[in-house]
Scaffold this motif. Structure first.
Motif, PDB file in Angstrom:
ATOM      1  N   MET A   1      15.098  53.441  29.278  1.00 40.95           N
ATOM      2  CA  MET A   1      14.225  52.707  28.553  1.00 40.95           C
ATOM      3  C   MET A   1      14.309  51.163  28.860  1.00 40.95           C
ATOM      4  SD  MET A   1      14.753  54.481  24.775  1.00 40.95           S
ATOM      5  CE  MET A   1      16.537  54.282  24.688  1.00 40.95           C
ATOM      6  N   ALA A   2      15.478  50.713  29.247  1.00 44.24           N
ATOM      7  CA  ALA A   2      15.370  49.156  29.776  1.00 44.24           C
ATOM      8  C   ALA A   2      14.548  48.648  30.297  1.00 44.24           C
ATOM      9  CB  ALA A   2      17.114  48.991  29.834  1.00 44.24           C
ATOM     10  N   PRO A   3      14.133  49.099  31.438  1.00 43.32           N
ATOM     11  CA  PRO A   3      12.863  48.531  32.176  1.00 43.32           C
ATOM     12  C   PRO A   3      11.766  48.519  31.647  1.00 43.32           C
ATOM     13  CG  PRO A   3      14.126  50.041  33.604  1.00 43.32           C
ATOM     14  CD  PRO A   3      14.720  50.387  32.152  1.00 43.32           C
ATOM     15  N   ARG A   4      11.385  49.562  30.577  1.00 44.81           N
ATOM     16  CA  ARG A   4      10.172  49.814  29.801  1.00 44.81           C
ATOM     17  C   ARG A   4      10.106  48.353  28.970  1.00 44.81           C
ATOM     18  NH1 ARG A   4       9.937  55.583  27.737  1.00 44.81           N
ATOM     19  NH2 ARG A   4       8.090  54.671  26.642  1.00 44.81           N
ATOM     20  N   PHE A   5      11.225  47.964  28.216  1.00 41.93           N
ATOM     21  CA  PHE A   5      11.104  46.759  27.306  1.00 41.93           C
ATOM     22  C   PHE A   5      11.118  45.564  28.143  1.00 41.93           C
ATOM     23  CE2 PHE A   5      12.275  50.141  24.433  1.00 41.93           C
ATOM     24  CZ  PHE A   5      11.383  49.838  23.168  1.00 41.93           C
ATOM     25  N   HIS A   6      11.910  45.607  29.242  1.00 44.94           N
ATOM     26  CA  HIS A   6      11.964  44.263  30.053  1.00 44.94           C
ATOM     27  C   HIS A   6      10.512  44.150  30.725  1.00 44.94           C
ATOM     28  CE1 HIS A   6      13.945  41.337  32.529  1.00 44.94           C
ATOM     29  NE2 HIS A   6      13.102  41.803  33.359  1.00 44.94           N
ATOM     30  N   LEU A   7       9.950  45.249  31.279  1.00 38.43           N
ATOM     31  CA  LEU A   7       8.340  45.027  31.504  1.00 38.43           C
ATOM     32  C   LEU A   7       7.514  44.497  30.508  1.00 38.43           C
ATOM     33  CD1 LEU A   7       8.126  47.856  34.204  1.00 38.43           C
ATOM     34  CD2 LEU A   7       8.679  45.452  34.779  1.00 38.43           C
ATOM     35  N   MET A   8       7.549  45.203  29.253  1.00 38.69           N
ATOM     36  CA  MET A   8       6.782  44.858  28.175  1.00 38.69           C
ATOM     37  C   MET A   8       6.958  43.446  27.907  1.00 38.69           C
ATOM     38  SD  MET A   8       6.750  46.710  24.764  1.00 38.69           S
ATOM     39  CE  MET A   8       5.746  46.142  23.306  1.00 38.69           C
ATOM     40  N   ALA A   9       8.127  42.898  27.489  1.00 37.18           N
ATOM     41  CA  ALA A   9       8.350  41.395  27.457  1.00 37.18           C
ATOM     42  C   ALA A   9       7.938  40.332  28.692  1.00 37.18           C
ATOM     43  CB  ALA A   9       9.901  41.198  27.620  1.00 37.18           C
ATOM     44  N   GLY A  10       8.064  41.108  29.833  1.00 34.49           N
ATOM     45  CA  GLY A  10       6.992  40.118  30.726  1.00 34.49           C
ATOM     46  C   GLY A  10       5.635  40.239  30.674  1.00 34.49           C
ATOM     47  N   GLU A  11       5.167  41.480  30.202  1.00 37.41           N
ATOM     48  CA  GLU A  11       3.622  41.366  30.116  1.00 37.41           C
ATOM     49  C   GLU A  11       3.156  40.799  29.106  1.00 37.41           C
ATOM     50  OE1 GLU A  11       3.150  45.634  29.700  1.00 37.41           O
ATOM     51  OE2 GLU A  11       3.273  46.013  31.677  1.00 37.41           O
ATOM     52  N   VAL A  12       3.748  40.656  27.966  1.00 41.44           N
ATOM     53  CA  VAL A  12       3.582  39.872  26.730  1.00 41.44           C
ATOM     54  C   VAL A  12       3.529  38.343  27.094  1.00 41.44           C
ATOM     55  CG1 VAL A  12       4.255  39.327  24.379  1.00 41.44           C
ATOM     56  CG2 VAL A  12       4.263  41.733  25.000  1.00 41.44           C
ATOM     57  N   LEU A  13       4.511  37.827  27.783  1.00 42.01           N
ATOM     58  CA  LEU A  13       4.703  36.443  28.001  1.00 42.01           C
ATOM     59  C   LEU A  13       3.616  36.163  29.069  1.00 42.01           C
ATOM     60  CD1 LEU A  13       6.239  33.750  27.645  1.00 42.01           C
ATOM     61  CD2 LEU A  13       7.754  34.779  29.683  1.00 42.01           C
ATOM     62  N   GLN A  14       3.446  36.858  29.959  1.00 44.64           N
ATOM     63  CA  GLN A  14       2.342  36.543  30.844  1.00 44.64           C
ATOM     64  C   GLN A  14       0.954  36.551  30.215  1.00 44.64           C
ATOM     65  OE1 GLN A  14       3.390  35.765  34.146  1.00 44.64           O
ATOM     66  NE2 GLN A  14       1.092  35.622  34.728  1.00 44.64           N
ATOM     67  N   ARG A  15       0.639  37.441  29.559  1.00 47.63           N
ATOM     68  CA  ARG A  15      -0.512  37.348  28.919  1.00 47.63           C
ATOM     69  C   ARG A  15      -0.640  36.104  27.937  1.00 47.63           C
ATOM     70  NH1 ARG A  15      -2.286  42.404  24.741  1.00 47.63           N
ATOM     71  NH2 ARG A  15      -4.496  41.674  24.197  1.00 47.63           N
ATOM     72  N   GLN A  16       0.492  35.781  27.338  1.00 50.06           N
ATOM     73  CA  GLN A  16       0.459  34.437  26.599  1.00 50.06           C
ATOM     74  C   GLN A  16       0.239  33.168  27.568  1.00 50.06           C
ATOM     75  OE1 GLN A  16       1.040  33.341  22.820  1.00 50.06           O
ATOM     76  NE2 GLN A  16       0.087  35.425  23.199  1.00 50.06           N
ATOM     77  N   ILE A  17       0.742  33.257  28.735  1.00 49.69           N
ATOM     78  CA  ILE A  17       0.635  31.959  29.794  1.00 49.69           C
ATOM     79  C   ILE A  17      -0.779  31.977  30.197  1.00 49.69           C
ATOM     80  CG2 ILE A  17       1.311  31.479  32.123  1.00 49.69           C
ATOM     81  CD1 ILE A  17       4.068  32.345  31.320  1.00 49.69           C
ATOM     82  N   GLN A  18      -1.338  33.380  30.474  1.00 50.28           N
ATOM     83  CA  GLN A  18      -2.954  33.225  30.766  1.00 50.28           C
ATOM     84  C   GLN A  18      -3.879  32.947  29.954  1.00 50.28           C
ATOM     85  OE1 GLN A  18      -3.641  33.884  34.073  1.00 50.28           O
ATOM     86  NE2 GLN A  18      -1.391  34.123  34.620  1.00 50.28           N
ATOM     87  N   LEU A  19      -3.451  33.107  28.725  1.00 48.88           N
ATOM     88  CA  LEU A  19      -4.491  32.512  27.484  1.00 48.88           C
ATOM     89  C   LEU A  19      -4.320  31.080  27.484  1.00 48.88           C
ATOM     90  CD1 LEU A  19      -3.474  35.311  24.594  1.00 48.88           C
ATOM     91  CD2 LEU A  19      -5.774  34.960  25.770  1.00 48.88           C
ATOM     92  N   VAL A  20      -3.272  30.656  27.579  1.00 48.18           N
ATOM     93  CA  VAL A  20      -2.958  29.064  27.603  1.00 48.18           C
ATOM     94  C   VAL A  20      -3.883  28.481  28.682  1.00 48.18           C
ATOM     95  CG1 VAL A  20      -1.412  27.178  27.809  1.00 48.18           C
ATOM     96  CG2 VAL A  20      -0.704  29.061  26.076  1.00 48.18           C
ATOM     97  N   ILE A  21      -3.274  28.904  29.855  1.00 48.92           N
ATOM     98  CA  ILE A  21      -4.226  28.404  31.149  1.00 48.92           C
ATOM     99  C   ILE A  21      -5.641  28.609  30.930  1.00 48.92           C
ATOM    100  CG2 ILE A  21      -4.199  28.667  33.598  1.00 48.92           C
ATOM    101  CD1 ILE A  21      -1.500  29.665  33.673  1.00 48.92           C
ATOM    102  N   PHE A  22      -6.046  29.735  30.446  1.00 44.18           N
ATOM    103  CA  PHE A  22      -7.663  29.850  30.231  1.00 44.18           C
ATOM    104  C   PHE A  22      -8.111  28.921  29.236  1.00 44.18           C
ATOM    105  CE2 PHE A  22     -11.180  31.605  27.614  1.00 44.18           C
ATOM    106  CZ  PHE A  22     -12.045  31.959  28.832  1.00 44.18           C
TER     107      PHE A  22
END
Length: 800
Positions: A591-612
């Motif tokens: 389960m650890a990689p799933r939440f680690h990837l989920m954290a990265g996806e959420v943060l990356q989504r925020q970064i992309q929204l800001v950059i947009f």
């Protein structure tokens, strides 16, 4: 006559026998041979003649017989010829053949008529027997009618066959009508025989029923026997079973309104006519431990049915049990057994009394043949009671998941005011000095961050559940283990759906989700550790493959003294106390990689929204063209203000919530996109007036000055991250385009020779400028001249 049959040796006729076989004969020898042959011939003839004369009578008799045989053959031939002539004139064989064929046809017709006659007789008999069924029913002879219906079913069958006589279908239809008639009569008798009267609250069973209101009646035993013969015992007892379940069994199991039963008997002329089961209310309410009372009442009811309805017939009782036992067992489990399952694991031993009583209860039912003695599936109550640990664990698992779900649904995922960037408390002390449920230490990182209340409560619940695993049996521990896993996975299932809108925008809720996922991945990774105690030192072993999934995770602490969160570290020691069967199969690592990837996806989504949003704001500057014109300058300045506003908003949201390392990395990525885009747009301008360069320089300085506090926050974040290493990274290393845009501001009012000198010294190359960019920049600012050509040549010729 032997001389006639023996061969003559020619050599015997010669005078000398020493002749060679291959040598030719001489003339004298030949003449001698001829003479001797003639002499032999005369001797043979004389012998033949003598033989014939001596056997004259025999030869005469032989020739006579041959003559007689020849004459008889001629007579037979004449007779045959006459017979053939006679037959050819009169064909008797054809008449014989026709006669034989006609006889065969007549015999077949006779056989068919005999078979048809036998069939007609059978049909007539069946028809008469079917009519007799109706007569028997009218006269109350139920057993006779039932036996006839049973026997006729074997004859006529229930399914039509191919190419069968039409009359069979008619007989089958008539039998079906008789079957439905007797079925309806028997079922009606059963309804009248077993009735529940609400007003006196009693079950009445009539042992003798009248037929059409007449004086003569029929016994209930006869009705049961007739239903058994016809094969409708299940159907006939179905309504009786429903009545017993609804009005007798269900109230008997209801602890809220306790009742008791009494039996009564009505007699007429010394014979029993009715059996009555009265239902009487009791004053004291039953307790959960009164299992004996509940089972004894049900046994009393079933014994009443065994005696008064099934007449102690094992087959009938088994049929009645198949109709009622599954529902009775379900009612007992739902209304009683499931409610007395202990809520505390320490009270599971007290449940043994109920297990014992349940087993004895089913034994009594087996003796009455109410349930099967050989089929373990009928031991429904014992199976449930013996699995009480599983039911206890299942209930606790449901409670754990419900609590976890409530944590997630009730949490608003808002950052408390004291953790906001504008809070004076945070301003002077920082997150590191805070101690709250919202601030957590990472197990494998020397940093603290803010998480949602739901995440901290969820992990506290998981740790409490895993501690219960250590104190439980294998069955209960297995359910608790699955409950802990499922509780963690609920976050992944619930939160993204609940906060779907927040994840599509720039807000602190999305950043909190990132922190939660990172925190959960670290905690889950801790659950995957194995602890051993060599001597007096704690040793920690981590899967190397797991570390590779977390690039920012340093090497694990060696012993609890080095761990930044000693309390969390020690809480994992209970894993070594898991039951051995659970310890071998317990898995959290997946389960650890799933939440680690989920954290990265959420943060990356925020970064992309800001950059947009930043790119959209910069697009309003129209490439920073014609800024020497007031309208274009104001438009470009407004775009810069929007960029600064967005960045300050992100700064306020991200800095107090994200890990310093994550904040530094994310904000650097955002600023890099802004500075590189502005630098690219300005360098693409192909014609710049002197006043325009000053305005562009003013805009760059304005933006950098407005972002000074944000840049300082990156330096502070870098200092926090690298405090243990003893050195910090320059801000230009974090944002490569920052040095380039600063240098671009200087180049906008720099002389051409100074620009050329800066290029040849390598300063501009270190800032990230390329030869083509510098050539285009010089052509855009400076007019064509020998000096410009020389400078462009020197830039082109320089090698770096």
């Amino acid at each position: 006559m032997d001389v006639l049959f023996n061969s003559i040796n020619v050599r015997d006729l010669l005078s000398s026998h020493d002749l060679d076989e291959s040598s030719p004969l001489s003339a004298p020898d030949l003449r001698l041979l001829i003479d001797r042959l003639q002499f032999q011939s005369l001797q043979i003839k004389s012998k033949v003649q003598a033989y014939l004369l001596s056997h004259h009578a025999d030869f005469s008799d032989l020739f006579y017989r041959c003559s007689e045989s020849a004459s008889r053959s001629e007579q037979i031939s004449d007779s045959v010829s006459n017979l053939l002539a006679l037959i050819s004139d009169h064909p008797v064989d054809a008449e014989i053949r026709d006669t034989v064929s006609e006889i065969e046809k007549t015999m077949k017709e006779l056989k068919a008529k005999r078979e048809l006659l036998g069939l007609v007789k059978v049909i007539v008999q069946l028809s008469e027997r079917l009519k007799s069924v109706q007569e028997d029913l009218k006269n109350g002879r139920l057993l006779s009618a039932a036996a006839a219906v049973r026997d006729l079913k074997k004859v006529v069958g229930t399914v039509a066959e191919e190419r069968e006589p039409v009359v069979y279908g008619l007989l089958r239809k008539e039998w079906a009508e008789c079957f439905e008639e007797i079925q309806g009569i028997l079922v009606k008798f059963m309804e009248n025989a077993v009735r529940f009267e609400r007003e006196p609250n009693k079950l009445r069973v009539k042992l003798r029923l009248s037929v059409d209101g007449g004086t003569h009646g029929v016994e209930l035993h006869t009705i049961m026997e007739a239903m058994d013969m016809v094969g409708i015992l299940d159907y006939g007892l179905a309504k009786v079973a429903d009545l017993m379940i609804k009005h007798v069994i269900t109230p008997a199991v209801d602890c809220g309104s306790p009742i008791s039963f009494t039996e009564e008997t009505n007699q007429d002329s010394g014979q029993k006519t009715e059996m009555i089961l009265k239902i009487v209310s009791c004053d004291p309410k039953l307790e959960k431990d009164d299992v004996d009372i509940i089972y004894s009442k049900i046994i009393m009811v079933i014994k009443f049915c065994y005696k008064s309805i099934c007449f102690q017939n094992g087959a009938w009782m088994r049929c009645f049990g198949r109709l009622t036992w599954p529902r009775i067992a379900e009612i007992i489990i739902l209304n009683f057994l499931s409610k007395v399952v202990p809520n505390d694991a320490s009270k599971l031993a007290d449940f043994q009394k109920i297990i014992k009583c349940t087993s004895e209860f089913e034994t009594v039912l087996k003796e009455m043949m109410f349930i099967s003695a050989s089929d373990n599936k009928d031991e429904r109550l014992s199976n449930f009671a013996q699995n009480v640990e599983v039911h206890f664990a299942s209930r606790k698992k449901t409670e754990i998941l419900a609590k976890a779900r409530n944590f997630l649904l009730q949490c608003d995922f808002a950052v408390p005011q004291e953790y906001m960037r504008t809070s004076p408390k945070l301003k002077y002390s920082g997150i590191a000095e805070h101690s709250s449920d919202h601030v957590v230490d990472f197990l494998f990182l020397s940093e603290r961050c803010v998480v949602s209340e739901a995440a901290s409560q969820l992990m506290a619940l998981v740790h409490q559940t895993l501690q219960d695993v250590c104190l439980s049996s294998v069955k209960v521990a297995l359910e608790f283990y699955h409950a802990a896993r499922d509780a963690i996975l609920l976050y992944e299932a619930v939160v993204p759906v609940k906060l779907e809108r927040q994840l599509d925008g720039i807000n602190q809720a999305a950043v909190l989700i990132h922190n939660d996922c990172l925190y959960l991945s670290q905690e889950i990774l801790g659950l995957a550790f194995e602890f051993v105690l060599p001597g007096t030192e704690d040793a920690l072993v981590l899967d190397k493959n797991m570390i590779s999934l977390f690039p920012e995770t340093p090497k694990p602490c060696r012993g609890y003294k080095e761990c930044p969160n000693v309390g969390t570290f020690l809480s994992f020691l209970y894993r070594s106390e898991f039951p051995s069967a659970i310890r071998e199969h317990a898995v959290f690592l997946d389960m650890a990689p799933r939440f680690h990837l989920m954290a990265g996806e959420v943060l990356q989504r925020q970064i992309q929204l800001v950059i947009f949003n930043l790119k959209k704001a910069i697009d309003g500057a129209d490439g920073f063209q014609n800024t020497h014109q007031m309208q274009q300058y104001e438009s470009a300045k407004f775009s810069i203000d929007q960029v600064v506003f967005i960045l300050e908003k992100v700064h306020i949201i991200w800095e107090p919530v994200l890990l310093p390392s994550t904040y530094k990395r994310s904000m650097s990525m955002v600023l890099e996109s802004v500075f590189s885009r502005m630098t690219k747009d300005i360098l693409l301008l192909d014609d710049l007036a002197a006043e325009e360069t000053l305005q562009l320089q003013r805009l760059i300085h304005l933006m950098l000055e407005s972002l000074s506090s944000l840049l300082e926050s990156l330096i502070v974040a870098d200092q926090k991250e690298t405090s243990q290493e003893g050195f910090t990274h320059p801000i230009d290393d974090l944002i490569p385009s920052l040095n380039k845009i600063r240098k671009l501001a200087d180049l906008l009012d720099m002389p051409l020779k100074s620009i050329t000198t800066a290029w040849e010294s390598g300063e501009l190359v270190r800032c990230g400028f390329t030869p083509s960019e510098m050539e285009d920049f010089i052509k855009a600012i400076f007019a064509d001249s020998p000096l410009r050509k020389e400078c462009l040549w020197r830039i082109e010729s320089a090698n770096f």
